[in-house]
Design an enzyme around this catalytic site. Structure first.
Site, PDB file in Angstrom:
ATOM      1  N   CYS A   1       0.834  -1.202   0.000  1.00 59.21           N
ATOM      2  CA  CYS A   1       0.000   0.000   0.000  1.00 59.21           C
ATOM      3  C   CYS A   1       0.870   1.255   0.000  1.00 59.21           C
ATOM      4  O   CYS A   1       2.088   1.199   0.183  1.00 59.21           O
ATOM      5  CB  CYS A   1      -0.917   0.001   1.221  1.00 59.21           C
ATOM      6  SG  CYS A   1      -0.030   0.143   2.793  1.00 59.21           S
TER       7      CYS A   1
ATOM      8  N   CYS B   1       3.019   1.773   3.130  1.00 57.07           N
ATOM      9  CA  CYS B   1       4.181   0.865   3.192  1.00 57.07           C
ATOM     10  C   CYS B   1       5.278   1.322   2.242  1.00 57.07           C
ATOM     11  O   CYS B   1       6.456   1.318   2.608  1.00 57.07           O
ATOM     12  CB  CYS B   1       3.763  -0.564   2.861  1.00 57.07           C
ATOM     13  SG  CYS B   1       2.522  -1.236   3.982  1.00 57.07           S
TER      14      CYS B   1
END
Length: 78
Positions: free
Chosen positions: A10, A13
């Site tokens: 994502c 991250c």
């Protein structure tokens, strides 16, 4: 030093992985950075909430993104 950023891939991250790389460069530290998105591998570390940072095989942060200063402290402690 091996640094792994665990997460699903994502935006949060990916941003964390970029920040870790930036901070290591600013501190003039050589790291081997790996982004890990394989859920089986993430679960092997016992991480239930991502993003997470693993340094030399030890989970240091899980479930949130640390600040630049916190990342600096983590990197410098190894």
């Amino acid at each position: 030093m091996k640094v792994e950023v665990l997460g699903s891939g994502c935006k949060k991250c990916n941003t964390l992985a970029e920040l870790v790389a930036e901070r290591a460069q600013a501190l003039q530290l050589e790291i081997e950075l790996e982004k890990v998105s394989d859920m089986a591998t993430i679960l092997e570390y016992g991480v239930m909430s991502t993003p997470a940072i693993v340094i030399n095989g030890e989970v240091k942060v899980s479930g949130g993104a640390p600040t630049a200063a916190e990342i600096d402290a983590l990197l410098q402690s190894h």
